[in-house]
Design an enzyme around this catalytic site. Structure first.
Site, PDB file in Angstrom:
ATOM      1  N   ILE A 145      10.791 -26.901  -6.036  1.00 34.52           N
ATOM      2  CA  ILE A 145      10.636 -25.628  -6.720  1.00 34.52           C
ATOM      3  C   ILE A 145      10.375 -24.507  -5.725  1.00 34.52           C
ATOM      4  O   ILE A 145      10.934 -23.412  -5.843  1.00 34.52           O
ATOM      5  CB  ILE A 145       9.488 -25.713  -7.754  1.00 34.52           C
ATOM      6  CG1 ILE A 145       9.887 -26.642  -8.909  1.00 34.52           C
ATOM      7  CG2 ILE A 145       9.127 -24.333  -8.287  1.00 34.52           C
ATOM      8  CD1 ILE A 145       8.755 -26.929  -9.876  1.00 34.52           C
ATOM      9  N   ASP A 166      -0.749 -28.077   7.177  1.00 30.29           N
ATOM     10  CA  ASP A 166      -1.501 -28.501   5.996  1.00 30.29           C
ATOM     11  C   ASP A 166      -2.322 -27.305   5.501  1.00 30.29           C
ATOM     12  O   ASP A 166      -3.160 -26.775   6.232  1.00 30.29           O
ATOM     13  CB  ASP A 166      -2.411 -29.672   6.373  1.00 30.29           C
ATOM     14  CG  ASP A 166      -3.196 -30.230   5.193  1.00 30.29           C
ATOM     15  OD1 ASP A 166      -3.395 -29.508   4.194  1.00 30.29           O
ATOM     16  OD2 ASP A 166      -3.620 -31.403   5.273  1.00 30.29           O
ATOM     17  N   ASN A 181       2.488 -22.603  -4.623  1.00 27.83           N
ATOM     18  CA  ASN A 181       3.327 -23.676  -5.172  1.00 27.83           C
ATOM     19  C   ASN A 181       2.972 -25.046  -4.612  1.00 27.83           C
ATOM     20  O   ASN A 181       3.182 -26.062  -5.281  1.00 27.83           O
ATOM     21  CB  ASN A 181       4.800 -23.362  -4.886  1.00 27.83           C
ATOM     22  CG  ASN A 181       5.703 -24.527  -5.217  1.00 27.83           C
ATOM     23  OD1 ASN A 181       5.974 -24.820  -6.370  1.00 27.83           O
ATOM     24  ND2 ASN A 181       6.192 -25.217  -4.177  1.00 27.83           N
ATOM     25  N   TYR A 184      -4.486 -35.064 -11.058  1.00 24.39           N
ATOM     26  CA  TYR A 184      -3.512 -33.978 -10.954  1.00 24.39           C
ATOM     27  C   TYR A 184      -3.666 -33.012 -12.121  1.00 24.39           C
ATOM     28  O   TYR A 184      -3.698 -31.784 -11.942  1.00 24.39           O
ATOM     29  CB  TYR A 184      -2.097 -34.562 -10.931  1.00 24.39           C
ATOM     30  CG  TYR A 184      -0.995 -33.540 -11.018  1.00 24.39           C
ATOM     31  CD1 TYR A 184      -0.607 -32.809  -9.903  1.00 24.39           C
ATOM     32  CD2 TYR A 184      -0.324 -33.306 -12.216  1.00 24.39           C
ATOM     33  CE1 TYR A 184       0.403 -31.864  -9.982  1.00 24.39           C
ATOM     34  CE2 TYR A 184       0.691 -32.369 -12.308  1.00 24.39           C
ATOM     35  CZ  TYR A 184       1.050 -31.657 -11.186  1.00 24.39           C
ATOM     36  OH  TYR A 184       2.055 -30.731 -11.273  1.00 24.39           O
ATOM     37  N   LYS A 204      -4.747 -28.928 -12.168  1.00 24.86           N
ATOM     38  CA  LYS A 204      -3.899 -27.866 -12.703  1.00 24.86           C
ATOM     39  C   LYS A 204      -4.590 -27.121 -13.841  1.00 24.86           C
ATOM     40  O   LYS A 204      -4.345 -25.932 -14.057  1.00 24.86           O
ATOM     41  CB  LYS A 204      -2.559 -28.446 -13.167  1.00 24.86           C
ATOM     42  CG  LYS A 204      -1.678 -28.940 -12.034  1.00 24.86           C
ATOM     43  CD  LYS A 204      -1.317 -27.821 -11.065  1.00 24.86           C
ATOM     44  CE  LYS A 204      -0.317 -28.277 -10.023  1.00 24.86           C
ATOM     45  NZ  LYS A 204       0.086 -27.179  -9.115  1.00 24.86           N
ATOM     46  N   THR A 234      13.232 -32.435  -8.984  1.00 25.60           N
ATOM     47  CA  THR A 234      13.107 -32.101  -7.562  1.00 25.60           C
ATOM     48  C   THR A 234      13.402 -33.331  -6.713  1.00 25.60           C
ATOM     49  O   THR A 234      13.447 -34.464  -7.222  1.00 25.60           O
ATOM     50  CB  THR A 234      11.692 -31.607  -7.249  1.00 25.60           C
ATOM     51  OG1 THR A 234      10.765 -32.672  -7.505  1.00 25.60           O
ATOM     52  CG2 THR A 234      11.328 -30.405  -8.111  1.00 25.60           C
TER      53      THR A 234
END
Length: 267
Positions: free
Chosen positions: A17, A60, A87, A151, A155, A187
């Protein structure tokens, strides 16, 4: 040219993305700072976009001083800074049983704290230009799948950060902060993840209708097209907003129980 003369930092933009957003930004007249960990892909992308349009920074994002180095490189290369796109993210499967504190902290460092740190480092320059921030979240922020526990939490925290700073920074500094939550996107890394799960490389060609009513999942270029609106002046004074980009209603949906074993994944 919707982004003419704008300078945009896009983290995690060597692939997926982020790469699509970088390509679309340049198409719309912007200069971009590409960032990520994939050196060869980053070099190839920067070369394709041209040195007058793109610079590359491999590091990083969680390392001490990394956000400041990104901001300084953008400013020194292109003269100013108009926008950042947060992103970069770790998309790693876990549930409560497989998640320990060290793993959880690492996910939060990459997915939530690094965006915060980059916003803070960029703020003096964004203030000068009445710039903006676009955070790339995930529809999993709303609750997430059982195997995307850490995860999804990261988010969800990013979504709250967007709404909070979208109010505060807009009023105090003239800087807009918004977020898009992609659904299931095809992706390179998503293909790699499914390959690691033992699926054939063409798994995405035969998805159950419950997951892909359109007959396919989203493409990175479709997320990039939406990103341009939030980075451009045409989005006006809108700030603190989170928009889901998925092909079906994500909240309140009640899909059939006999779905495929192919699980959706995050951004």
């Amino acid at each position: 040219m919707r982004l003419e003369n704008k300078v945009v930092i896009i983290t995690g933009s060597c692939t997926g993305i982020g790469k699509a957003i970088a390509e679309r930004c340049v198409d719309e007249g912007a200069k971009v700072l590409i960032h990520g960990l994939e050196h060869d892909q980053g070099v190839a992308l920067a070369a394709r976009l041209g040195e007058e349009n793109a610079a590359l920074h491999i590091e990083d994002i969680t390392l001490p001083g990394a956000p400041e180095r990104l901001v300084e490189k953008a400013k020194n290369t292109f003269g100013h800074l108009d926008a950042i796109v947060n992103n970069a993210a770790m998309v790693t499967s876990s549930n409560i049983h497989s998640t320990d504190l060290a793993f959880f902290r690492r996910i939060l460092e990459v997915n939530t704290l690094a965006p915060f740190a980059l916003i803070k480092a960029a703020l003096p320059y964004l203030r000068e230009r009445h710039g903006c921030v676009l955070n790339i979240g995930s529809v999993n922020a709303w609750s997430g799948e059982p195997n995307l526990f850490a995860y999804s939490v990261s988010k969800g925290a990013l979504m709250t950060l967007t709404r909070n700073l979208g109010d505060t920074l807009h009023r105090e500094d003239g800087v807009r902060v918004n977020q898009i939550n992609p659904g299931w996107v095809l992706t390179e890394k998503e293909i790699d993840r499914k390959r690691a799960h033992g699926l054939a490389d063409d798994w995405y060609k035969a998805l159950p209708n419950v997951f892909a009513p359109a007959g396919r999942i989203l493409w990175p270029a479709e997320i990039a097209a939406a990103a341009i609106y939030w980075l451009a002046d045409e989005s006006g004074p809108i700030s603190g907003q989170v928009v889901d980009l998925e092909q079906h209603p994500f909240i309140g949906r009640n899909p059939p129980k006999d779905t495929s074993t192919i699980a959706q994944s995050g951004k």
